[in-house]
Design a protein around this motif. Structure first.
Motif: not given
Length: 127
Positions: A1-7, A44-47, A53-58, A78-90
């Motif tokens: 998904m996008l990013n860790p939250s409170t879980a 997502p605004r905080d992200l 935001p990617v983090g080492p080892g992600n 839609v927030h996966g477009a940030h830093l082109g990350r969605g395309n990279r992870v795909e």
């Protein structure tokens, strides 16, 4: 998904709760949640304001989890477009050879986030 939250290992957040219900309804015995970004945030605004935001080892965690899986249900929205990350992870996930699925695509071709998709929508192969 996008990013860790409170879980965490002891308490679900609304997104993980919804994923667990969906996995059970589909007959899966287990599931793992991993994210495009390692940065923890509920908004997502905080992200977007995070320095790294990617983090080492992600990427390693994403690949290891894909190798554990029979299929990967992608859902960063839609927030996966940030830093082109969605395309990279795909691309990273496709290189593992594990089948990718989604619950629908956004206008921009990003897999919809599962929190906002009805349970009646089942996984669709992402080709």
């Amino acid at each position: 998904m996008l990013n860790p939250s409170t879980a965490d290992a002891f308490r679900n957040d609304p997104t993980v709760e919804r994923c667990e219900r969906r996995a059970r309804a589909l007959g899966y015995g287990a599931f793992r949640v991993v994210n495009l970004f390692a940065f923890c945030a509920t908004d997502p605004r905080d992200l977007r304001r995070a320095d790294a935001p990617v983090g080492p080892g992600n990427d390693d965690v994403l690949q290891e989890t894909a190798a554990w899986s029979q299929a990967v249900l992608c859902g960063w929205g839609v927030h996966g477009a940030h830093l082109g990350r969605g395309n990279r992870v795909e691309s990273l996930l496709r290189a593992t050879g594990v089948p990718l699925c989604h619950l629908g695509l956004t206008r921009d071709g990003m897999p919809r986030h599962p929190l906002y998709v009805a349970y009646r929508q089942g996984p669709v192969a992402w080709r």
